[in-house]
Motif scaffolding. Structure first.
Motif, PDB file in Angstrom:
ATOM      1  N   SER A 133       2.160   6.808   5.590  1.00  0.00           N
ATOM      2  CA  SER A 133       2.338   6.654   4.002  1.00  0.00           C
ATOM      3  C   SER A 133       1.136   6.347   3.435  1.00  0.00           C
ATOM      4  CB  SER A 133       3.240   5.656   3.750  1.00  0.00           C
ATOM      5  OG  SER A 133       2.774   4.478   3.995  1.00  0.00           O
ATOM      6  N   GLY A 170       1.930  -0.287  -2.906  1.00  0.00           N
ATOM      7  CA  GLY A 170       1.432   0.374  -1.902  1.00  0.00           C
ATOM      8  C   GLY A 170      -0.255   0.019  -1.975  1.00  0.00           C
ATOM      9  N   THR A 171      -0.693  -0.206  -3.039  1.00  0.00           N
ATOM     10  CA  THR A 171      -2.247  -0.420  -3.171  1.00  0.00           C
ATOM     11  C   THR A 171      -2.593  -1.805  -2.627  1.00  0.00           C
ATOM     12  OG1 THR A 171      -2.233   0.955  -5.287  1.00  0.00           O
ATOM     13  CG2 THR A 171      -4.106  -0.582  -5.032  1.00  0.00           C
ATOM     14  N   ASN A 219       4.054  11.211  -0.131  1.00  0.00           N
ATOM     15  CA  ASN A 219       5.387  10.948  -0.250  1.00  0.00           C
ATOM     16  C   ASN A 219       6.211  11.777  -1.166  1.00  0.00           C
ATOM     17  OD1 ASN A 219       5.577   9.941  -3.175  1.00  0.00           O
ATOM     18  ND2 ASN A 219       5.177   8.023  -2.716  1.00  0.00           N
ATOM     19  N   ALA A 261      -3.694   8.291  -4.181  1.00  0.00           N
ATOM     20  CA  ALA A 261      -2.373   8.512  -3.805  1.00  0.00           C
ATOM     21  C   ALA A 261      -1.708   9.452  -5.090  1.00  0.00           C
ATOM     22  CB  ALA A 261      -1.383   7.244  -3.689  1.00  0.00           C
ATOM     23  N   GLN A 262      -2.032   9.312  -6.051  1.00  0.00           N
ATOM     24  CA  GLN A 262      -1.599  10.006  -7.281  1.00  0.00           C
ATOM     25  C   GLN A 262      -2.287  11.174  -7.685  1.00  0.00           C
ATOM     26  OE1 GLN A 262      -0.514   7.414 -10.682  1.00  0.00           O
ATOM     27  NE2 GLN A 262       1.094   6.321  -9.260  1.00  0.00           N
ATOM     28  N   ASP A 301      -7.993   4.961  -4.092  1.00  0.00           N
ATOM     29  CA  ASP A 301      -6.465   5.018  -3.870  1.00  0.00           C
ATOM     30  C   ASP A 301      -6.478   6.514  -4.538  1.00  0.00           C
ATOM     31  OD1 ASP A 301      -3.892   5.387  -4.170  1.00  0.00           O
ATOM     32  OD2 ASP A 301      -3.613   3.322  -4.609  1.00  0.00           O
ATOM     33  N   VAL A 312      -8.043   2.668  -8.017  1.00  0.00           N
ATOM     34  CA  VAL A 312      -6.877   3.780  -8.085  1.00  0.00           C
ATOM     35  C   VAL A 312      -7.074   4.662  -9.153  1.00  0.00           C
ATOM     36  CG1 VAL A 312      -4.358   3.608  -8.850  1.00  0.00           C
ATOM     37  CG2 VAL A 312      -5.254   1.579  -7.674  1.00  0.00           C
ATOM     38  N   THR A 323      -0.380  -0.269 -10.865  1.00  0.00           N
ATOM     39  CA  THR A 323      -0.309   0.708  -9.740  1.00  0.00           C
ATOM     40  C   THR A 323       0.835   0.483  -8.809  1.00  0.00           C
ATOM     41  OG1 THR A 323      -1.450   1.351  -7.769  1.00  0.00           O
ATOM     42  CG2 THR A 323      -1.942  -0.950  -8.196  1.00  0.00           C
ATOM     43  N   ASP A 324       0.884   1.118  -7.670  1.00  0.00           N
ATOM     44  CA  ASP A 324       2.202   0.880  -6.885  1.00  0.00           C
ATOM     45  C   ASP A 324       1.839  -0.221  -6.002  1.00  0.00           C
ATOM     46  OD1 ASP A 324       4.813   2.070  -5.648  1.00  0.00           O
ATOM     47  OD2 ASP A 324       3.283   1.806  -3.865  1.00  0.00           O
TER      48      ASP A 324
END
Ligand SMILES: Cc1ncc(COP(=O)(O)O)c(C=O)c1O
Length: 407
Positions: A67, A96-97, A191, A167-168, A165, A139, A93-94
Motif C-alpha cells: 500500500s 497513511g502519511t 490503491n 500517493a495522489q 508522498d 505530500v 492528507t490521508d
C-alpha cells in the motif's frame, strides 16, 4: 434560474463513465496464473512492474509493496526515524502519511499550507524545524507538486531527509522532473482510488545509497532477498507486494502517462474557465509544473456570496455535475487519535519517556483550517472531455453569479 428552483440545469448528460482496466490487464493476469509461484521477489510480474516504473521514475532501488501507507512506513524506517524524531508534514492528507511515523515512534509535526496550492508552506516548515527534526514528508496533494526546489534546499541546509508522498500524484512533474525523484525517497500508492491501481498496492523508491538498499528489507521482515540471508537486524513488517497485484499494476503503469497528461490538460482548462469569477479561487498550480489533478479543489469566498458553502454545493449539484462540500473533515491534528494521544492502547510511550513534548491540542495551522472551511472539490478524470469541463465551469459561474452579493 437555478435548476434547484425549477430552471434548466447547465449539464444534461451523465458524467462520462470511467473505464479503468480491460483486455491488457486480463491478458497479463492470465499469464500470471500459469506461473508456478506468486511470490514477489524476482517474480516476472513484479520485475515487469519495477522495469515499467523505472521508465517513468529512474530510481535505482524500487520496492513494490502492499500500500501507499506501507511505502511511507518503509521510507520512514529506512530514513532512520526513531523514538522522538520529528517529521514535518502536511495536516491535509490521508492517515497513511503519518501512520509510519507513529509506528516508528517518531513525531508528526504539522506545518501550515499554502492557501491555494494546499501544499506545505516552505516558510512555515522552516519555522517548525527543531534540533529533533529528521525529515520533511512532502505530500503532493491532489496531484499538485509541492515546491520541491525550495523544500530540497531547506532539507539540504538542515541535513534533513526529504521524503515525497506521491500517493495522489502519479505523473506529476516539478520543473520537468517526475515527482518522487527530487527528494531522497519517493512513495506511491496503487490503491483503488488512485490514478492507477491494483486494488491495493504501493511503491517506494530511492537512488540514495544510504536509504535505497534498506527499502526491500524494511518491507520484508528484514530478510535480505539479495543475499538470501535470514538474519534480521531490525524490526520490519511484511509489506510485500504479490504477483497478482503486480500483474495489474504493471499494465496500469502503461496507462499512467496518458492519464496524467489528460488530467493535467483538463484541470488547466477548468482553471482558465473559472479564473475571474467573483467569489471563486481556482486550484493554483505552478505554470512550470505538471499537476496531474487527482481531484480539483477550489475555494469559495463566502464574504461576497449570499449563501453558505452547503447552499452553494446543493445548488451546483442540481446543475448536473458532482461537487463535494470540503475535503477531509478536519486537519489531521484535530482527529481524536491526535487530540487524545491514543496511539498505542491509549498511551504514547515517547511522551511518557520525555522524548517529545508535543501536544496536538495546542496545534493550530490557520491557513489549513481556512482551506477546509470553504473548499469545494470536483472530480477530474481521463474519461472527461473539454465539453464536460466547460459544463462544470458553467455550473460554477452560474451558481456563483446567482449568489453574488452586489458590490
Ligand atoms: C496523500 C496520501 N498519502 C498516503 C495514502 C495512503 O495510501 P494507501 O491507501 O495505498 O495506503 C493516501 C491514500 O489515500 C494518500 O492519499
Amino acid at each position: 434560474m437555478l435548476a434547484m428552483n425549477g430552471g434548466q440545469p447547465v449539464i444534461n448528460r451523465p458524467a462520462p463513465a470511467l473505464v479503468r482496466w480491460g483486455d491488457p490487464e486480463r491478458k497479463q493476469l492470465s499469464e500470471m496464473i500459469n506461473q508456478p509461484a506468486l511470490f514477489y521477489w524476482k517474480g516476472p510480474q513484479t520485475t515487469l512492474l519495477i522495469e515499467r516504473f523505472q521508465k517513468h521514475y529512474p530510481l535505482k532501488y524500487v520496492m513494490p509493496c502492499s500500500s501507499g501507507t506501507a511505502a511511507i512506513h518503509i521510507a520512514i524506517a529506512a530514513a532512520g526515524i526513531g523514538p522522538g524524531d520529528e517529521v514535518i508534514t502536511s495536516p491535509i492528507t490521508d492517515m497513511g502519511t503519518v501512520i509510519g511515523i507513529l509506528y516508528q515512534q517518531g513525531v508528526p509535526v504539522f506545518a501550515d499550507l499554502e492557501p491555494h496550492r494546499y501544499n506545505l508552506d516552505v516558510e512555515d516548515v522552516r519555522r517548525k524545524i527543531t534540533p529533533r527534526t529528521k525529515a520533511i514528508l512532502a505530500v503532493h496533494l491532489a496531484g499538485n507538486p509541492c515546491d520541491l526546489t525550495a523544500l530540497k534546499k531547506l532539507a539540504d541546509e538542515h541535513k534533513l531527509v526529504l521524503i515525497e508522498d506521491c500517493a495522489q500524484a502519479w505523473g506529476a512533474m516539478h520543473r520537468g522532473k517526475p515527482i518522487g525523484t527530487i527528494g531522497h525517497i519517493g512513495c506511491y500508492s496503487l490503491n483503488d482510488f488512485k490514478h492507477i491501481g491494483c486494488g491495493d498496492g504501493g511503491v517506494v523508491a530511492s537512488s540514495d545509497e544510504r536509504f535505497g538498499p534498506l527499502l526491500q528489507k524494511f518491507g520484508d521482515k528484514a530478510y535480505d532477498r539479495v543475499t538470501g540471508t535470514r538474519m534480521p537486524e531490525f524490526l520490519a513488517p511484511n509489506y510485500r507486494m504479490s504477483e497478482p497485484q503486480s500483474a495489474v499494476a504493471a499494465v496500469q503503469m502503461t496507462r499512467m502517462e496518458d492519464i496524467a497528461e489528460k488530467r493535467f490538460r483538463l484541470g488547466r482548462l477548468l482553471t482558465r474557465e473559472i479564473e475571474g469569477i467573483r467569489g471563486i479561487h481556482p486550484h493554483h498550480a505552478e505554470q512550470k509544473d505538471r499537476c496531474s489533478y487527482w481531484f480539483y479543489m477550489f475555494r469559495l469566498d463566502l464574504r461576497v456570496m449570499s449563501c453558505s458553502r452547503n447552499g452553494w454545493v446543493q445548488a451546483a449539484r442540481a446543475e448536473g455535475a458532482s461537487f463535494g462540500e470540503g475535503y477531509i473533515a478536519a486537519p489531521l491534528y484535530k482527529y481524536p487519535i491526535f487530540q487524545n494521544q491514543n496511539f498505542f492502547a491509549g498511551r504514547w510511550p515517547i511522551k511518557e519517556l520525555g522524548l517529545t513534548k508535543m501536544d496536538y491540542r495546542q496545534v493550530s495551522c490557520p491557513q489549513t483550517e481556512a482551506i477546509l472551511e470553504n473548499c469545494v472539490t470536483t472530480p477530474i478524470n481521463q474519461a472527461m472531455d473539454e465539453d464536460w469541463i466547460k459544463g462544470v465551469a458553467g455550473v460554477i459561474r452560474k451558481v456563483s453569479n446567482h449568489f453574488g452579493k452586489e458590490k
